[in-house]
Write a protein that holds these residues in place. Structure first.
Motif, mmCIF file in Angstrom:
data_model
loop_
_atom_site.group_PDB
_atom_site.id
_atom_site.type_symbol
_atom_site.label_atom_id
_atom_site.label_comp_id
_atom_site.label_asym_id
_atom_site.label_seq_id
_atom_site.Cartn_x
_atom_site.Cartn_y
_atom_site.Cartn_z
ATOM 1 N N CYS A 88 27.669 6.281 136.625
ATOM 2 C CA CYS A 88 27.594 6.781 135.447
ATOM 3 C C CYS A 88 28.400 6.008 134.314
ATOM 4 O O CYS A 88 29.636 5.793 134.759
ATOM 5 C CB CYS A 88 27.563 8.477 135.086
ATOM 6 S SG CYS A 88 29.290 9.045 135.383
ATOM 7 N N ALA A 89 27.937 5.937 133.269
ATOM 8 C CA ALA A 89 28.995 5.617 131.994
ATOM 9 C C ALA A 89 29.440 6.930 131.498
ATOM 10 O O ALA A 89 28.533 7.877 131.408
ATOM 11 C CB ALA A 89 28.309 4.696 131.010
ATOM 12 N N SER A 90 30.594 6.764 130.931
ATOM 13 C CA SER A 90 31.095 8.205 130.615
ATOM 14 C C SER A 90 32.090 8.040 129.294
ATOM 15 O O SER A 90 32.942 7.093 129.434
ATOM 16 C CB SER A 90 31.450 9.051 131.351
ATOM 17 O OG SER A 90 32.086 10.435 130.886
ATOM 18 N N THR A 91 32.101 8.992 128.334
ATOM 19 C CA THR A 91 33.188 9.057 127.342
ATOM 20 C C THR A 91 33.983 10.177 128.197
ATOM 21 O O THR A 91 35.142 10.527 127.483
ATOM 22 C CB THR A 91 32.736 9.706 126.065
ATOM 23 O OG1 THR A 91 31.961 10.629 126.045
ATOM 24 C CG2 THR A 91 32.099 8.278 125.478
ATOM 25 N N GLY A 92 33.840 10.813 129.204
ATOM 26 C CA GLY A 92 34.710 11.667 129.953
ATOM 27 C C GLY A 92 34.172 13.118 130.374
ATOM 28 O O GLY A 92 34.222 12.960 131.852
ATOM 29 N N ASN A 93 33.237 13.557 129.759
ATOM 30 C CA ASN A 93 32.685 14.899 130.336
ATOM 31 C C ASN A 93 31.424 14.446 131.453
ATOM 32 O O ASN A 93 31.499 15.145 132.505
ATOM 33 C CB ASN A 93 31.806 15.637 129.261
ATOM 34 C CG ASN A 93 32.865 16.393 128.273
ATOM 35 O OD1 ASN A 93 34.091 16.748 128.957
ATOM 36 N ND2 ASN A 93 32.555 16.639 127.221
ATOM 37 N N THR A 94 30.856 13.503 131.385
ATOM 38 C CA THR A 94 29.795 13.245 132.366
ATOM 39 C C THR A 94 30.303 12.639 133.624
ATOM 40 O O THR A 94 30.205 13.008 134.808
ATOM 41 C CB THR A 94 28.677 11.905 131.711
ATOM 42 O OG1 THR A 94 28.068 12.495 130.667
ATOM 43 C CG2 THR A 94 27.727 11.636 132.790
ATOM 44 N N SER A 95 31.570 11.950 133.344
ATOM 45 C CA SER A 95 32.372 11.464 134.584
ATOM 46 C C SER A 95 32.715 12.701 135.445
ATOM 47 O O SER A 95 32.561 12.657 136.566
ATOM 48 C CB SER A 95 33.422 10.535 134.292
ATOM 49 O OG SER A 95 34.531 11.216 133.631
ATOM 50 N N VAL A 111 32.100 5.427 138.565
ATOM 51 C CA VAL A 111 32.439 5.721 136.810
ATOM 52 C C VAL A 111 32.756 4.715 136.144
ATOM 53 O O VAL A 111 33.945 4.263 136.359
ATOM 54 C CB VAL A 111 33.261 7.002 136.732
ATOM 55 C CG1 VAL A 111 33.298 7.498 135.381
ATOM 56 C CG2 VAL A 111 32.738 8.318 137.426
ATOM 57 N N LEU A 112 32.047 4.369 135.132
ATOM 58 C CA LEU A 112 32.385 3.130 134.210
ATOM 59 C C LEU A 112 33.077 3.889 132.947
ATOM 60 O O LEU A 112 32.327 4.574 132.040
ATOM 61 C CB LEU A 112 31.382 2.336 133.681
ATOM 62 C CG LEU A 112 31.171 0.867 134.806
ATOM 63 C CD1 LEU A 112 30.804 1.256 136.322
ATOM 64 C CD2 LEU A 112 30.237 -0.051 134.337
ATOM 65 N N LEU A 113 34.223 3.733 132.561
ATOM 66 C CA LEU A 113 34.786 4.241 131.323
ATOM 67 C C LEU A 113 35.431 3.111 130.403
ATOM 68 O O LEU A 113 35.754 2.286 130.739
ATOM 69 C CB LEU A 113 36.070 5.226 131.735
ATOM 70 C CG LEU A 113 35.825 6.296 132.635
ATOM 71 C CD1 LEU A 113 37.159 6.971 133.127
ATOM 72 C CD2 LEU A 113 34.878 7.296 131.972
ATOM 73 N N PRO A 114 35.058 3.676 129.020
ATOM 74 C CA PRO A 114 35.833 2.757 128.035
ATOM 75 C C PRO A 114 37.460 2.859 128.076
ATOM 76 O O PRO A 114 37.861 4.159 127.716
ATOM 77 C CB PRO A 114 35.271 3.042 126.484
ATOM 78 C CG PRO A 114 34.782 4.485 126.930
ATOM 79 C CD PRO A 114 34.364 4.469 128.246
ATOM 80 N N HIS A 115 38.001 1.794 128.494
ATOM 81 C CA HIS A 115 39.485 1.851 128.609
ATOM 82 C C HIS A 115 40.120 2.341 127.251
ATOM 83 O O HIS A 115 39.848 1.797 126.095
ATOM 84 C CB HIS A 115 39.962 0.471 129.041
ATOM 85 C CG HIS A 115 41.580 0.458 129.233
ATOM 86 N ND1 HIS A 115 42.126 1.200 129.870
ATOM 87 C CD2 HIS A 115 42.383 -0.283 128.535
ATOM 88 C CE1 HIS A 115 43.491 0.912 130.054
ATOM 89 N NE2 HIS A 115 43.546 0.006 128.946
ATOM 90 N N GLY A 116 41.082 3.361 127.309
ATOM 91 C CA GLY A 116 41.772 3.716 126.436
ATOM 92 C C GLY A 116 41.016 4.903 125.555
ATOM 93 O O GLY A 116 41.777 5.191 124.496
ATOM 94 N N LEU A 146 25.893 -1.870 131.240
ATOM 95 C CA LEU A 146 26.323 -2.598 132.712
ATOM 96 C C LEU A 146 25.748 -1.453 133.857
ATOM 97 O O LEU A 146 25.364 -1.936 134.896
ATOM 98 C CB LEU A 146 27.650 -2.336 132.656
ATOM 99 C CG LEU A 146 28.431 -3.656 131.838
ATOM 100 C CD1 LEU A 146 30.052 -3.486 131.781
ATOM 101 C CD2 LEU A 146 28.182 -4.997 132.444
ATOM 102 N N VAL A 147 25.858 -0.207 133.513
ATOM 103 C CA VAL A 147 25.288 0.823 134.449
ATOM 104 C C VAL A 147 23.633 0.993 134.681
ATOM 105 O O VAL A 147 23.240 0.411 135.865
ATOM 106 C CB VAL A 147 25.551 2.293 134.233
ATOM 107 C CG1 VAL A 147 24.695 3.356 134.763
ATOM 108 C CG2 VAL A 147 27.099 2.578 134.263
ATOM 109 N N ARG A 148 23.045 0.187 133.709
ATOM 110 C CA ARG A 148 21.627 -0.136 133.730
ATOM 111 C C ARG A 148 21.260 -1.106 134.442
ATOM 112 O O ARG A 148 20.553 -1.204 135.405
ATOM 113 C CB ARG A 148 21.020 -0.182 132.196
ATOM 114 C CG ARG A 148 20.840 1.099 131.471
ATOM 115 C CD ARG A 148 20.179 0.711 130.145
ATOM 116 N NE ARG A 148 20.223 1.925 129.091
ATOM 117 C CZ ARG A 148 19.275 2.763 128.981
ATOM 118 N NH1 ARG A 148 17.955 2.578 129.681
ATOM 119 N NH2 ARG A 148 19.266 3.643 127.847
#
Length: 357
Positions: A88-95, A111-116, A146-148
């Motif tokens: 998953c890509a996530s801003t936090g909760n999905t991860s 899990v792919l997260l936007p750094h920072g 990227l996840v797609r």
């Protein structure tokens, strides 16, 4: 004596309304059945004493957000289909949710997260549940792209809301609102980030109306943060910004369905400023004893805006969805409410002086 435990979780409770069969393995953490709390103080503070206001406390799901509703179904179906890993890509909760349910199912989770740009409480959860965390130099929208791409070339199952089972699971929250109120609300106010949740609620309310369980369905009022209000602006936002990191999304995956939900329900998708979000966030804590993450407060901020401009009448029955727990982002709570934590002497006289007694 042998003890028989009752099965729990949303899939068992709402099986007849979900895309599952007798052979679907149920991966559950006991999600759902979150409180619907009536507000008595905020209507008075807003000068709307006839407002019938309820808060749906989705932060009391097992991993602290509404994501668990969709994740129980997405992971259960992934196991049924033979998946070995999810991403998953996530801003936090999905991860956090994906990692917890994947661990329960014995699946690898990436899990792919936007750094920072992920609140530390959420990051800590994903790490604790054993996910492989991959921070990227880009925002959520790029992470989802990227996840797609990875899903097309590698044997991983995507569990973002583009997974069709996610929104099917999340629609159960609408069922609970109806059950707790014994009717549908007149209006549902909800934060909008990737826009899946407003779609899911509408699916649930619409289904109950079609089945004759309710006589009508509520108007759906969704609220983006002004700095990431792609739907309101009518175009993707390359570099979205907002204090509500969970809704910091510039190109919502469920954009078109969200617009249909708004149009079919005769509702509205609008935006609120970070200042309005933070004011509502603090009001929830100081007036009602509710600690939600900042993005959740967009629903109350939006309600206040629409009460003020007459879009929502002051005598309506309204449910505001609070999507995540405040402990997800404790740093913001400390930043927005300044308190003096200077230690005092441990004696009665010093305490009386500080307490003005």
């Amino acid at each position: 004596m042998q003890t028989t435990y009752k099965k729990s979780g949303l899939i068992e409770k709402y099986r007849q309304y979900l895309p599952v069969s007798a052979s679907t393995p149920v991966i559950t953490l006991g999600e759902g059945n979150t409180p619907l709390l009536q507000s008595f103080n905020i209507p008075k503070m807003l000068g709307c004493p006839t407002l019938d206001l309820f808060f749906k406390l989705e932060g009391l799901n097992p991993t602290g957000s509404f994501k668990d509703r969709g994740m129980t179904l997405a992971i259960s179906k992934a196991v049924e289909e033979g998946a070995k890993a999810v991403i998953c890509a996530s801003t936090g909760n999905t991860s956090a949710s994906a990692a917890a349910f994947a661990t329960k199912a014995g699946l690898k989770c990436y899990v792919l997260l936007p750094h920072g740009y992920v609140a530390l409480g959420k990051l800590a959860q994903a790490i604790h549940y054993g996910a492989q965390i991959i921070p990227i130099k880009g925002n959520f929208d790029r992470a989802l792209e990227l996840v797609r791409e990875l899903a097309e070339h590698t044997p991983v199952t995507v569990v973002n809301s583009i997974n069709p089972y996610r929104l099917e699971g999340q629609k159960t929250a609408a069922f609970e609102v109806v059950e707790h109120l014994s009717r549908q609300p007149d209006y549902l106010c909800i934060p909008v980030g990737n826009a899946g949740n407003i779609c899911a609620y509408w699916r649930g309310f619409k289904l109950y109306r079609e089945l004759g369980i309710t006589a009508a369905a509520p108007r759906m009022h969704g609220f983006e943060a002004e700095g990431s209000a792609a739907i309101v602006r009518g175009e993707p936002i390359k570099n979205p910004e907002t204090i509500g990191t969970a809704i910091r999304i510039g190109n919502p995956a469920s954009w078109q369905e969200a617009v249909r939900a708004q149009q079919e329900s005769k509702g509205k998708i609008d935006s609120v400023t970070d200042d309005e979000i933070l004011a509502a966030y603090k009001m929830l804590g100081s007036a009602e004893g509710i600690f939600c993450e900042p993005s959740s407060a967009a629903s109350l901020a939006g309600l206040i805006k629409h009460l003020s401009d007459g879009t929502i009448p002051q005598n309506a029955l309204v449910t505001c969805v609070l999507t995540g727990n405040g402990l997800k982002d404790p740093d913001t709570a400390q930043k927005v409410t300044a308190v003096d934590l200077t230690p005092v002497e441990a004696d009665l006289a010093s305490l009386k002086k500080v307490m003005a007694l």
